[in-house]
Design an enzyme around this catalytic site. Structure first.
Site, PDB file in Angstrom:
ATOM      1  N   LYS A 258       0.890  -1.180   0.000  1.00 39.59           N
ATOM      2  CA  LYS A 258       0.000   0.000   0.000  1.00 39.59           C
ATOM      3  C   LYS A 258       0.920   1.220   0.000  1.00 39.59           C
ATOM      4  O   LYS A 258       1.499   1.587   1.012  1.00 39.59           O
ATOM      5  CB  LYS A 258      -0.859  -0.016   1.265  1.00 39.59           C
ATOM      6  CG  LYS A 258      -2.223   0.654   1.137  1.00 39.59           C
ATOM      7  CD  LYS A 258      -2.201   2.100   0.658  1.00 39.59           C
ATOM      8  CE  LYS A 258      -1.977   3.066   1.805  1.00 39.59           C
ATOM      9  NZ  LYS A 258      -1.743   4.456   1.315  1.00 39.59           N
TER      10      LYS A 258
ATOM     11  N   THR B 256       0.075   6.623  13.365  1.00 42.36           N
ATOM     12  CA  THR B 256      -0.529   5.612  12.487  1.00 42.36           C
ATOM     13  C   THR B 256      -0.207   4.202  12.984  1.00 42.36           C
ATOM     14  O   THR B 256      -1.059   3.303  12.934  1.00 42.36           O
ATOM     15  CB  THR B 256      -0.042   5.794  11.035  1.00 42.36           C
ATOM     16  OG1 THR B 256      -0.329   7.126  10.620  1.00 42.36           O
ATOM     17  CG2 THR B 256      -0.710   4.828  10.088  1.00 42.36           C
TER      18      THR B 256
ATOM     19  N   GLU C 119       8.691   0.786  11.668  1.00 44.29           N
ATOM     20  CA  GLU C 119       9.786   1.761  11.589  1.00 44.29           C
ATOM     21  C   GLU C 119       9.138   3.134  11.594  1.00 44.29           C
ATOM     22  O   GLU C 119       8.474   3.515  10.623  1.00 44.29           O
ATOM     23  CB  GLU C 119      10.603   1.540  10.319  1.00 44.29           C
ATOM     24  CG  GLU C 119      11.308   0.204  10.369  1.00 44.29           C
ATOM     25  CD  GLU C 119      12.244  -0.043   9.212  1.00 44.29           C
ATOM     26  OE1 GLU C 119      12.317   0.783   8.298  1.00 44.29           O
ATOM     27  OE2 GLU C 119      12.899  -1.089   9.232  1.00 44.29           O
TER      28      GLU C 119
ATOM     29  N   CYS D  39      13.335  10.765   8.404  1.00 44.58           N
ATOM     30  CA  CYS D  39      13.030  10.244   9.750  1.00 44.58           C
ATOM     31  C   CYS D  39      14.258  10.243  10.644  1.00 44.58           C
ATOM     32  O   CYS D  39      14.161  10.455  11.848  1.00 44.58           O
ATOM     33  CB  CYS D  39      12.471   8.829   9.640  1.00 44.58           C
ATOM     34  SG  CYS D  39      13.580   7.701   8.773  1.00 44.58           S
TER      35      CYS D  39
ATOM     36  N   GLU E 177       8.048  15.319  16.572  1.00 45.35           N
ATOM     37  CA  GLU E 177       8.703  15.290  15.260  1.00 45.35           C
ATOM     38  C   GLU E 177       8.049  16.337  14.353  1.00 45.35           C
ATOM     39  O   GLU E 177       6.855  16.249  14.057  1.00 45.35           O
ATOM     40  CB  GLU E 177       8.531  13.902  14.651  1.00 45.35           C
ATOM     41  CG  GLU E 177       9.238  13.745  13.326  1.00 45.35           C
ATOM     42  CD  GLU E 177       8.996  12.372  12.702  1.00 45.35           C
ATOM     43  OE1 GLU E 177       7.837  11.936  12.621  1.00 45.35           O
ATOM     44  OE2 GLU E 177       9.983  11.761  12.270  1.00 45.35           O
TER      45      GLU E 177
HETATM   46  P1  NAD Z   1       1.867   8.160   7.850  1.00 41.44           P
HETATM   47  O1  NAD Z   1       1.909   7.328   9.084  1.00 41.44           O
HETATM   48  O2  NAD Z   1       0.880   9.242   7.758  1.00 41.44           O
HETATM   49  O3  NAD Z   1       1.615   7.235   6.560  1.00 41.44           O
HETATM   50  C1  NAD Z   1       2.438   6.140   6.246  1.00 41.44           C
HETATM   51  C2  NAD Z   1       1.626   5.140   5.448  1.00 41.44           C
HETATM   52  O4  NAD Z   1       0.581   4.646   6.278  1.00 41.44           O
HETATM   53  C3  NAD Z   1       0.959   5.707   4.202  1.00 41.44           C
HETATM   54  O5  NAD Z   1       1.000   4.755   3.166  1.00 41.44           O
HETATM   55  C4  NAD Z   1      -0.468   5.927   4.666  1.00 41.44           C
HETATM   56  O6  NAD Z   1      -1.402   5.869   3.625  1.00 41.44           O
HETATM   57  C5  NAD Z   1      -0.659   4.763   5.600  1.00 41.44           C
HETATM   58  N1  NAD Z   1      -1.717   4.957   6.595  1.00 41.44           N
HETATM   59  C6  NAD Z   1      -2.187   6.119   7.104  1.00 41.44           C
HETATM   60  N2  NAD Z   1      -3.190   5.889   7.980  1.00 41.44           N
HETATM   61  C7  NAD Z   1      -3.342   4.537   8.034  1.00 41.44           C
HETATM   62  C8  NAD Z   1      -4.189   3.671   8.777  1.00 41.44           C
HETATM   63  N3  NAD Z   1      -5.102   4.144   9.621  1.00 41.44           N
HETATM   64  N4  NAD Z   1      -4.055   2.330   8.606  1.00 41.44           N
HETATM   65  C9  NAD Z   1      -3.128   1.835   7.765  1.00 41.44           C
HETATM   66  N5  NAD Z   1      -2.296   2.615   7.028  1.00 41.44           N
HETATM   67  C10 NAD Z   1      -2.396   3.952   7.163  1.00 41.44           C
HETATM   68  O7  NAD Z   1       3.344   8.684   7.642  1.00 41.44           O
HETATM   69  P2  NAD Z   1       3.859   9.651   6.495  1.00 41.44           P
HETATM   70  O8  NAD Z   1       3.407  11.019   6.780  1.00 41.44           O
HETATM   71  O9  NAD Z   1       3.563   9.033   5.176  1.00 41.44           O
HETATM   72  O10 NAD Z   1       5.436   9.538   6.699  1.00 41.44           O
HETATM   73  C11 NAD Z   1       6.163  10.310   7.583  1.00 41.44           C
HETATM   74  C12 NAD Z   1       6.455   9.522   8.845  1.00 41.44           C
HETATM   75  O11 NAD Z   1       7.174   8.332   8.517  1.00 41.44           O
HETATM   76  C13 NAD Z   1       7.364  10.298   9.791  1.00 41.44           C
HETATM   77  O12 NAD Z   1       6.926  10.097  11.108  1.00 41.44           O
HETATM   78  C14 NAD Z   1       8.728   9.636   9.570  1.00 41.44           C
HETATM   79  O13 NAD Z   1       9.619   9.773  10.650  1.00 41.44           O
HETATM   80  C15 NAD Z   1       8.330   8.210   9.341  1.00 41.44           C
HETATM   81  N6  NAD Z   1       9.388   7.479   8.650  1.00 41.44           N
HETATM   82  C16 NAD Z   1      10.101   6.546   9.360  1.00 41.44           C
HETATM   83  C17 NAD Z   1      11.151   5.864   8.742  1.00 41.44           C
HETATM   84  C18 NAD Z   1      11.959   4.833   9.490  1.00 41.44           C
HETATM   85  O14 NAD Z   1      12.699   4.094   8.849  1.00 41.44           O
HETATM   86  N7  NAD Z   1      11.862   4.766  10.806  1.00 41.44           N
HETATM   87  C19 NAD Z   1      11.447   6.122   7.397  1.00 41.44           C
HETATM   88  C20 NAD Z   1      10.696   7.085   6.716  1.00 41.44           C
HETATM   89  C21 NAD Z   1       9.663   7.759   7.351  1.00 41.44           C
END
Ligand code: NAD
Length: 484
Positions: free
Chosen positions: A179, A236, A254, A287, A384
């Protein structure tokens, strides 16, 4: 069937289920953060499309698993090669889609994505070699495929971060439903075509586009998934965890970070300043970024001057330009979120040492910013921001440093600058983080463990840690002398 032309490349706007493109009537809009240009109307999946994709992955699973690591290896090798062959296109589309630096995508992210596939395919060949001898039995350790994996990824590096999951998942013998992020879905759509070009059989890799709360939530709640790997925000992850707790589906999370960037008096201050300025890359939408600068009081003024000079040289602008280092924020909503953090910090008396405003490059561009005077309990230190906004704090001794460094709910990474090895390693051992970089940043060996502590994640991936997750690890204890 829908396609769109982005950076001269035709990209499907539809799902990829059982080796075929599938269109949904409902669409969601996808725009470029660079200039707001409309890029695509993407098929918006929900429970129905997720059901179809999980069923396809389930049907494809037995044959894919039965190929064994040796049978899957040549196919995955072709997949890695297809990524390299189409690297320029992938890099260009990713930049249009999420505003990340073109130079970074073509020189680092795309080659890394290919390596993610190749590395785990190679590594899987050696997985089932281990035997543990004991007085009565020989223990044969096996890494058997686990089934169907749900892979949910974020927008800040969708192509590379998705291959980081797809690589070990497919190498382990699992099949996948991806997804992609709704704010930057295009390169995951391209990935499906590259998989087909490489000969990955229908149903092994499925892609369902959609909004997180719809397609993502339906995938997380699906009763027929055996693993769920998620990269995204901590909030999330809590929602996903509530779903997977019901089915007891194993998860790898992650998540976000608020990592300390520690500068000791015995550091190479020029190198530290240059690396600190590098935390603004990709507009801080990284991140792992060390967003809390913690400078030892003795050298704080000297370091701040050097950091100011290095930060002033960061070029903000169009991420397609070779010289740009800081591009746009991903969406107007995200811009407002970042600006909101800064405004609330200003109201509570925190002052910008530089930056703090919209950048003249455009609507979604924010100035590289350093905020001074925040106390540890303030939102700007604790949460963050995911933008080019760092905080500045100083410390006098190691006790004070550790209280600051470890004083958030996160534990993703840390950066330490010190020329004294014993000192640096002592600090590194005491800091709560999944990854600690000493005198460097962002160097990641695929065989090494990667993940977050506290609210930054659950589990570790990389090397055999990935296979611990994507496989059912089995011990076969055979009684010695019991065979004819
Ligand atoms: P997000 O949590 O909003 O979304 C991530 C994914 O989850 C997207 O595909 C989104 O559609 C999906 N999603 C959203 N709500 C959902 C739900 N209720 N159920 C299932 N899936 C759902 O995050 P974002 O804004 O896309 O990304 C930024 C975040 O990701 C930041 O917090 C960043 O630190 C983190 N991040 C972490 C790493 C790591 O390796 N630790 C790497 C990159 C980004």
């Amino acid at each position: 069937m829908g396609t769109t032309k982005v950076a001269g490349v035709n990209v499907s706007t539809d799902h990829f289920i059982d080796g075929k493109r599938v269109e949904s009537k409902r669409k969601f809009q996808n725009c470029s953060p660079i200039d707001g240009k409309h890029l695509a109307d993407m098929s918006a999946g929900g429970a129905e499309e997720i059901d179809a994709a999980v069923a396809a992955a389930r049907r494809a699973y037995p044959k894919w698993a039965a190929l064994g690591p040796e049978g899957r290896h040549p196919i995955l090798k072709r997949f890695a090669q297809a990524i390299l062959d189409h690297g320029k296109e992938v890099a260009a589309v990713e930049t249009e889609d999420n505003g990340s630096l073109l130079i970074g995508n073509s020189s680092r992210m795309v080659p890394r994505a290919a390596l993610n596939i190749q590395f785990f395919a190679d590594r899987a060949l050696k997985l089932n070699d281990e035997k543990i001898d004991s007085p009565e039995v020989v223990n044969h350790v096996r890494f058997d495929p686990a089934g169907v994996a749900a892979l949910i990824t974020p927008w800040n590096g969708p192509f590379m971060l998705t291959t980081w999951k797809v690589g070990p998942c497919l190498a382990a013998g699992d099949t996948a439903v991806v997804k992609p992020p709704e704010w930057a879905p295009l390169t995951c759509s391209m990935m499906a075509d590259l998989a087909t070009e490489a000969g990955i059989p229908p149903g092994v890799l499925n892609v369902v586009h959609g909004i997180g709360e719809e397609a993502g939530a339906a995938l997380a709640a699906h009763p027929d998934i055996d693993r769920l790997s998620f990269t995204g925000s901590t909030d999330t992850a809590r929602l996903i965890g509530a779903s997977t707790a019901r089915s007891l589906t194993p998860v790898a999370f992650e998540l976000g970070g608020k990592s300390p960037f520690i500068v000791c008096a015995d550091a190479d201050l020029d190198a530290a300043a240059k690396t600190a300025a590098g935390q603004y890359f990709n507009a801080g939408q990284v991140c792992l970024a060390g967003t809390r600068i913690l400078a030892e009081a003795k050298i704080a003024d000297e370091f701040l001057d050097k950091f100011r000079a290095a930060a002033a040289q960061m070029i903000v602008g169009d991420p397609r330009e070779k010289t740009t280092q800081v591009g746009p924020l991903i969406t107007p909503e995200h811009y407002q979120r970042v600006e909101g953090f800064v405004e609330r910090a200003l109201k509570s008396g925190v002052k910008p040492l530089w930056g703090g405003h919209r950048h003249k490059a455009g609507q979604l561009y924010f100035e590289p910013t350093l905020m001074d005077g925040a106390t540890q309990d303030m939102e700007i230190v604790q949460k963050e921001v995911f933008g080019p906004v760092l905080t500045w704090q100083t410390w006098r001794d190691e006790d004070e440093l550790m209280k600051l460094a470890n004083g958030t709910d996160y534990g993703l990474a840390a950066v330490i600058f010190s020329k004294n090895e014993e000192h640096a390693i002592r600090l590194a051992r005491n800091v709560v983080a999944g990854t600690v970089w000493v005198n460097c940043f962002f160097v990641r060996e695929l065989a090494a463990p990667f993940g977050g502590s506290r609210n930054s994640g659950i589990g570790r991936e990389g090397g055999n840690w990935s296979f611990d997750f994507y496989c059912d690890v089995k011990n076969i204890a055979a009684l010695k002398g019991s065979f004819a």
